[in-house]
Design an enzyme around this catalytic site. Structure first.
Site, PDB file in Angstrom:
ATOM      1  N   GLU A 172       0.861  -1.205  -0.147  1.00 57.29           N
ATOM      2  CA  GLU A 172       0.066   0.214  -0.192  1.00 57.29           C
ATOM      3  C   GLU A 172       0.915   1.213  -0.179  1.00 57.29           C
ATOM      4  O   GLU A 172       0.717   2.129   1.038  1.00 57.29           O
ATOM      5  CB  GLU A 172      -0.941  -0.010   1.202  1.00 57.29           C
ATOM      6  CG  GLU A 172      -1.973  -1.204   1.332  1.00 57.29           C
ATOM      7  CD  GLU A 172      -2.600  -1.098   2.761  1.00 57.29           C
ATOM      8  OE1 GLU A 172      -2.354  -0.426   3.585  1.00 57.29           O
ATOM      9  OE2 GLU A 172      -3.343  -1.917   2.999  1.00 57.29           O
ATOM     10  N   CYS A 215      -2.492  33.089   9.956  1.00 61.81           N
ATOM     11  CA  CYS A 215      -2.229  33.950  11.299  1.00 61.81           C
ATOM     12  C   CYS A 215      -2.050  32.741  12.491  1.00 61.81           C
ATOM     13  O   CYS A 215      -2.801  32.515  13.249  1.00 61.81           O
ATOM     14  CB  CYS A 215      -3.522  34.822  11.582  1.00 61.81           C
ATOM     15  SG  CYS A 215      -3.641  36.105  10.562  1.00 61.81           S
TER      16      CYS A 215
HETATM   17  C1  LIG Z   1      -3.288   1.649   6.477  1.00 63.48           C
HETATM   18  C2  LIG Z   1      -2.500   2.603   5.690  1.00 63.48           C
HETATM   19  N1  LIG Z   1      -1.673   1.983   4.262  1.00 63.48           N
HETATM   20  C3  LIG Z   1      -1.030   2.829   3.718  1.00 63.48           C
HETATM   21  C4  LIG Z   1      -0.408   4.136   4.158  1.00 63.48           C
HETATM   22  C5  LIG Z   1       0.277   4.702   3.156  1.00 63.48           C
HETATM   23  O1  LIG Z   1       1.569   5.107   3.634  1.00 63.48           O
HETATM   24  P1  LIG Z   1       2.684   5.788   2.917  1.00 63.48           P
HETATM   25  O2  LIG Z   1       2.119   6.864   2.442  1.00 63.48           O
HETATM   26  O3  LIG Z   1       3.882   5.994   3.790  1.00 63.48           O
HETATM   27  O4  LIG Z   1       3.331   4.718   1.744  1.00 63.48           O
HETATM   28  C6  LIG Z   1      -0.999   4.468   5.313  1.00 63.48           C
HETATM   29  C7  LIG Z   1      -0.569   5.861   5.689  1.00 63.48           C
HETATM   30  O5  LIG Z   1      -0.321   6.162   6.835  1.00 63.48           O
HETATM   31  C8  LIG Z   1      -1.792   3.899   6.158  1.00 63.48           C
HETATM   32  O6  LIG Z   1      -2.345   4.337   7.241  1.00 63.48           O
END
Ligand SMILES: Cc1ncc(COP(=O)(O)O)c(C=O)c1O
Length: 417
Positions: free
Chosen positions: A276, A344
């Protein structure tokens, strides 16, 4: 791989001078490189493909939800990692098929779970026993069985900023990994649940391999325990987190180094490995282009006051994040500036004591590494409009989000009764 470069002292994105875009689009605006996003996806996904029998790269939509960017990644074959019903609809609308969408989040509502069940997405990453009970009821009443993974909290220190560490026991995410076996027993007995995966995500902006390795080891260990219990685990989702170099001295991991570790630890598990990544794919592909409103001389420092503020890019104020500030036009004697926005708040600072060529009102700067968690975290604070977003490719560019108008900002307000 770098699509931002100087030519004749002027910052360019591919063939296009940033100044040219700034003549047509009101500042501040986000400027993204299509080539960089595609290169990054290919580097990441290709590194996985070379080493793993089966994998899926799901773009973390939270990092940049502009539909043109999500659509661009969809065309490259990316799936989506989503965290809300809104992101689910956006991913589908941007061309990501439902069977490539995975859904995380501790606070999914009944309505959001119903939408996910009815859409038939690849995985719902369940983050609590309570969520699983609700999801089961929803699936049964819809006559469906939801493919789920349990997000386990592996209690790993990601060694990143506190606010983006998610895998320690004190964080709200996932379920204590030691409860996994008990919970999968319940899931297996539930008519509406099909427990097929494990999910972990320990944090964002990781620059070291050890926390990843620890997480992968934990995931592999859990997969083996569950298999021994008779649970047919077919996917391991290892989340995102691959960091980028914000500071010149940062040493980011390469996708190859990351994938080598993933395949060494998880390659033998006979599972589809789901990734991910968010930041790695888009952070370096974007800059925030801003115009100098004025140079303000104070007693002991010189402020470079920009027309971009913390409402446009909140990372420095929120995480003390460092972003390089580049002049759009090189030349002139070096000066030291505190680079600040107009909001601000004393925290509306992009960088202190930055060396830049002498600047005057009207000059342009580009704040680097702003493609992830930039526009996505912007707000209307100080009643300032969300800025435009522009995608450049080769010699072309297109506005992929218009700057908000005053009418847009007032649209859903109503007079007092
Ligand atoms: C469950 C989950 N997957 C993937 C990501 C993506 O993380 P990154 O942008 O560091 O690859 C996040 C981001 O915090 C996340 O919470």
């Amino acid at each position: 791989m770098n699509h931002f470069h100087y030519r004749d002292g002027k910052l360019h994105i591919d063939e296009t001078a940033v100044e040219t875009v700034a003549r047509a689009v009101p500042t501040p605006f986000y400027l993204y490189s299509q080539g960089e996003i595609v290169d990054r996806f290919r580097a990441f996904d290709g590194a996985a493909k070379r080493r793993l029998k089966s994998h899926l790269t799901c773009f973390a939509v939270k990092s940049n939800f502009n539909p043109a960017i999500v659509g661009l990644l969809a065309k490259q074959g990316a799936g989506a990692d989503i965290v809300s019903g809104g992101e689910l609809l956006l991913a589908l609308k941007s061309g990501i098929p439902a069977d490539k969408i995975v859904y995380s989040g501790v606070g999914k509502t009944a309505e959001e779970l119903k939408l996910a069940v009815e859409t038939g997405i690849k995985r719902i990453n369940v983050e609590s026993a309570e969520e699983a009970v609700l999801l089961n009821e929803i699936a049964v009443s819809s006559g469906k069985k939801a493919d789920i993974a349990l997000r386990v909290n592996p209690d790993v220190d990601a060694r990143t900023h506190d606010k983006i560490a998610t895998g320690r026991a004190e964080n709200k995410f996932g379920v204590d990994w030691t409860r996994a076996r008990e919970l999968y027993r319940d899931f297996s007995a539930a008519a509406g649940l099909n427990p097929v995966g494990i999910d972990v995500h320990v944090g964002s902006q990781l620059l070291e391999i050890e926390p990843f390795a620890e997480t992968f080891e934990r995931a592999a260990q859990i997969a083996r325990l569950l298999r021994a219990d008779g649970v047919a685990i077919s996917s391991i989702d290892v989340g995102g987190g691959l960091g980028v170099a914000y500071k010149p001295a940062d040493a980011a991991l390469s996708p190859d180094a990351y994938m080598e570790t993933a395949s060494r630890i998880l390659g033998g598990e006979d599972c589809e490995i789901i990734f991910e990544p968010g930041r790695f794919l888009v952070a370096d592909a974007g800059v925030l282009v801003s115009r100098v409103v004025r140079v303000k001389q104070a007693r002991d420092r010189r402020f470079l006051v920009l027309d971009a503020g913390m409402n446009d890019l909140v990372r420095p104020a929120m995480y003390d994040a460092w972003h390089n500030v580049l002049p759009v036009r090189q030349g002139g004697e070096d000066r030291i500036y505190d680079v600040v926005g107009p909001v601000c708040e004393s925290g509306d600072v992009f960088g202190k004591a930055r060396v830049l060529p002498e600047m005057k009102a009207g000059d342009l700067v580009a704040i680097e590494t702003a493609g992830a968690y930039g526009a996505a975290m912007a707000s209307n604070y100080n009643f300032r409009p969300l800025c435009a977003e522009v995608l450049a490719n080769g010699g072309d560019y297109a506005v992929i989000r218009e700057r908000q108008s005053m009418d847009d900002m007032l649209k859903n307000t109503r007079p007092a009764p």
